[in-house]
Design a protein around this motif. Sequence first.
Motif, PDB file in Angstrom:
ATOM      1  N   PHE A 215      -7.086  79.868  23.595  1.00  0.00           N
ATOM      2  CA  PHE A 215      -5.697  79.703  23.928  1.00  0.00           C
ATOM      3  C   PHE A 215      -5.531  78.810  22.986  1.00  0.00           C
ATOM      4  O   PHE A 215      -6.138  77.436  22.724  1.00  0.00           O
ATOM      5  CB  PHE A 215      -5.626  79.838  24.997  1.00  0.00           C
ATOM      6  CG  PHE A 215      -5.889  80.947  25.882  1.00  0.00           C
ATOM      7  CD1 PHE A 215      -5.379  81.920  26.493  1.00  0.00           C
ATOM      8  CD2 PHE A 215      -6.755  81.020  26.880  1.00  0.00           C
ATOM      9  CE1 PHE A 215      -5.212  83.159  26.890  1.00  0.00           C
ATOM     10  CE2 PHE A 215      -7.242  81.821  27.811  1.00  0.00           C
ATOM     11  CZ  PHE A 215      -5.952  83.274  27.066  1.00  0.00           C
ATOM     12  N   ILE A 216      -4.028  78.328  21.680  1.00  0.00           N
ATOM     13  CA  ILE A 216      -3.813  77.898  21.528  1.00  0.00           C
ATOM     14  C   ILE A 216      -2.663  77.347  22.063  1.00  0.00           C
ATOM     15  O   ILE A 216      -1.696  78.133  21.910  1.00  0.00           O
ATOM     16  CB  ILE A 216      -3.979  78.202  19.675  1.00  0.00           C
ATOM     17  CG1 ILE A 216      -5.024  78.322  19.024  1.00  0.00           C
ATOM     18  CG2 ILE A 216      -3.617  76.616  18.965  1.00  0.00           C
ATOM     19  CD1 ILE A 216      -6.172  76.829  19.319  1.00  0.00           C
ATOM     20  N   VAL A 217      -2.054  76.510  21.944  1.00  0.00           N
ATOM     21  CA  VAL A 217      -1.064  75.919  23.027  1.00  0.00           C
ATOM     22  C   VAL A 217      -0.714  75.215  23.046  1.00  0.00           C
ATOM     23  O   VAL A 217      -0.432  73.830  22.610  1.00  0.00           O
ATOM     24  CB  VAL A 217      -1.286  75.759  25.045  1.00  0.00           C
ATOM     25  CG1 VAL A 217      -0.517  76.201  25.807  1.00  0.00           C
ATOM     26  CG2 VAL A 217      -2.298  76.988  25.588  1.00  0.00           C
ATOM     27  N   HIS A 218       1.109  75.017  22.645  1.00  0.00           N
ATOM     28  CA  HIS A 218       1.866  74.827  22.321  1.00  0.00           C
ATOM     29  C   HIS A 218       2.736  74.401  23.227  1.00  0.00           C
ATOM     30  O   HIS A 218       3.175  75.112  23.717  1.00  0.00           O
ATOM     31  CB  HIS A 218       3.133  75.512  20.548  1.00  0.00           C
ATOM     32  CG  HIS A 218       2.075  75.068  19.752  1.00  0.00           C
ATOM     33  ND1 HIS A 218       2.313  75.129  18.505  1.00  0.00           N
ATOM     34  CD2 HIS A 218       0.369  75.436  18.884  1.00  0.00           C
ATOM     35  CE1 HIS A 218       1.379  75.243  17.650  1.00  0.00           C
ATOM     36  NE2 HIS A 218       0.220  75.781  17.861  1.00  0.00           N
ATOM     37  N   ARG A 219       3.166  73.591  23.756  1.00  0.00           N
ATOM     38  CA  ARG A 219       3.639  72.820  24.327  1.00  0.00           C
ATOM     39  C   ARG A 219       4.939  71.690  24.136  1.00  0.00           C
ATOM     40  O   ARG A 219       4.821  70.540  23.617  1.00  0.00           O
ATOM     41  CB  ARG A 219       3.113  72.524  25.935  1.00  0.00           C
ATOM     42  CG  ARG A 219       4.334  71.573  26.957  1.00  0.00           C
ATOM     43  CD  ARG A 219       3.977  70.994  28.504  1.00  0.00           C
ATOM     44  NE  ARG A 219       3.124  71.526  29.078  1.00  0.00           N
ATOM     45  CZ  ARG A 219       2.529  71.485  30.223  1.00  0.00           C
ATOM     46  NH1 ARG A 219       2.690  70.523  30.060  1.00  0.00           N
ATOM     47  NH2 ARG A 219       2.317  72.153  30.930  1.00  0.00           N
ATOM     48  N   ILE A 220       6.032  72.184  24.200  1.00  0.00           N
ATOM     49  CA  ILE A 220       7.160  71.200  24.478  1.00  0.00           C
ATOM     50  C   ILE A 220       7.676  70.757  25.359  1.00  0.00           C
ATOM     51  O   ILE A 220       8.659  71.191  26.173  1.00  0.00           O
ATOM     52  CB  ILE A 220       7.982  71.311  23.195  1.00  0.00           C
ATOM     53  CG1 ILE A 220       7.988  71.323  21.786  1.00  0.00           C
ATOM     54  CG2 ILE A 220       9.535  70.295  22.620  1.00  0.00           C
ATOM     55  CD1 ILE A 220       9.171  72.598  20.551  1.00  0.00           C
ATOM     56  N   THR A 221       7.815  68.951  25.753  1.00  0.00           N
ATOM     57  CA  THR A 221       8.012  68.602  27.062  1.00  0.00           C
ATOM     58  C   THR A 221       9.271  67.946  26.461  1.00  0.00           C
ATOM     59  O   THR A 221       9.753  67.088  25.944  1.00  0.00           O
ATOM     60  CB  THR A 221       6.958  67.703  27.256  1.00  0.00           C
ATOM     61  OG1 THR A 221       5.945  68.682  27.747  1.00  0.00           O
ATOM     62  CG2 THR A 221       7.059  67.472  29.162  1.00  0.00           C
ATOM     63  N   SER A 222      10.691  68.438  28.140  1.00  0.00           N
ATOM     64  CA  SER A 222      11.457  67.311  27.744  1.00  0.00           C
ATOM     65  C   SER A 222      12.158  66.403  29.185  1.00  0.00           C
ATOM     66  O   SER A 222      11.449  66.892  29.676  1.00  0.00           O
ATOM     67  CB  SER A 222      12.860  68.424  27.395  1.00  0.00           C
ATOM     68  OG  SER A 222      13.269  68.412  25.980  1.00  0.00           O
ATOM     69  N   GLY A 223      12.982  65.615  28.725  1.00  0.00           N
ATOM     70  CA  GLY A 223      13.510  64.598  29.664  1.00  0.00           C
ATOM     71  C   GLY A 223      14.440  64.221  29.619  1.00  0.00           C
ATOM     72  O   GLY A 223      15.290  63.892  28.645  1.00  0.00           O
ATOM     73  N   ASN A 224      15.427  64.568  30.519  1.00  0.00           N
ATOM     74  CA  ASN A 224      16.813  64.490  30.213  1.00  0.00           C
ATOM     75  C   ASN A 224      17.371  65.013  29.033  1.00  0.00           C
ATOM     76  O   ASN A 224      18.244  64.971  28.087  1.00  0.00           O
ATOM     77  CB  ASN A 224      17.551  62.821  29.679  1.00  0.00           C
ATOM     78  CG  ASN A 224      16.678  61.648  31.227  1.00  0.00           C
ATOM     79  OD1 ASN A 224      16.883  62.017  32.367  1.00  0.00           O
ATOM     80  ND2 ASN A 224      16.007  60.798  31.530  1.00  0.00           N
ATOM     81  N   GLY A 225      17.174  66.498  29.018  1.00  0.00           N
ATOM     82  CA  GLY A 225      17.744  67.225  27.693  1.00  0.00           C
ATOM     83  C   GLY A 225      16.909  67.000  26.368  1.00  0.00           C
ATOM     84  O   GLY A 225      17.683  67.618  25.531  1.00  0.00           O
TER      85      GLY A 225
END
Length: 248
Positions: A215-225
């Motif tokens: 599995f190739i997983v791309h994650r974009i994580t945000s804090g306070n938008g």
Amino acid sequence: MTFPSDFTRPDRSRPEPLWHQAENAVRELIARGTWPDGMQLPNEGKLSELLGVSRITVRHALRNLEQSGLLRREHGRGTFVRRSTVIGGIRGLTSFTQEMAERGLVVGSRILEMIEIPADGEVASALEIADGTPVYRIRRLRAGDDQPIGIQTAYLPASQFPGLLEIEGPIPSLYELLRNRFGVTPRTAREIYRVGAVDGDDAELLDIAAGSPAFIVHRITSGNGKPFEFTISIMRGDRYEIRSKLHL
């Protein structure tokens, strides 16, 4: 087959349901290593005899353990221990370390690289910054119970985390570090899962043959938008699963 002398057998005098006691008994044998990774379990009849419960109770316990990822059933062959599989799916925003803990696995992490680089187009777009903006690239080999499961490469804006590369020692949970050291807490994340083949260098780190599926997983994580982390994970196809419940 013999059990440890202090093994906790199901006991009808206890208030817990017998299927739950049987499930915990199997978990205990796996956790102790009495039933190691890859071992084939006795059939339902033999397990019923060994644990002192009915076949229906054994079947209930095994089904729960399979759903939790500790066992795998192969049609026509039997039931096998599968301790090192991590099951992903619909869940809250968690780190790899939390996923390991939820599956009863001991997390392992080895830093492969920690450097500062200019953001290329993909990274800059994900983090909503200009091309060429300095970012930190942190590449780690992740494991569960000393078995390699994935390689994670995280990109973070350098200006937001001053001194991050100077931190010594392992980084089991990047989210915990960012929360405690910089006051940044993940609030939302977007993930995309694709299937790909693992190349030679990564395959060697993951202890699999080159070209094996992952599995190739791309994650974009945000804090306070605002995005603060872009991570690309390569997860072994034989040790990571995605399961979802669908409703009409």
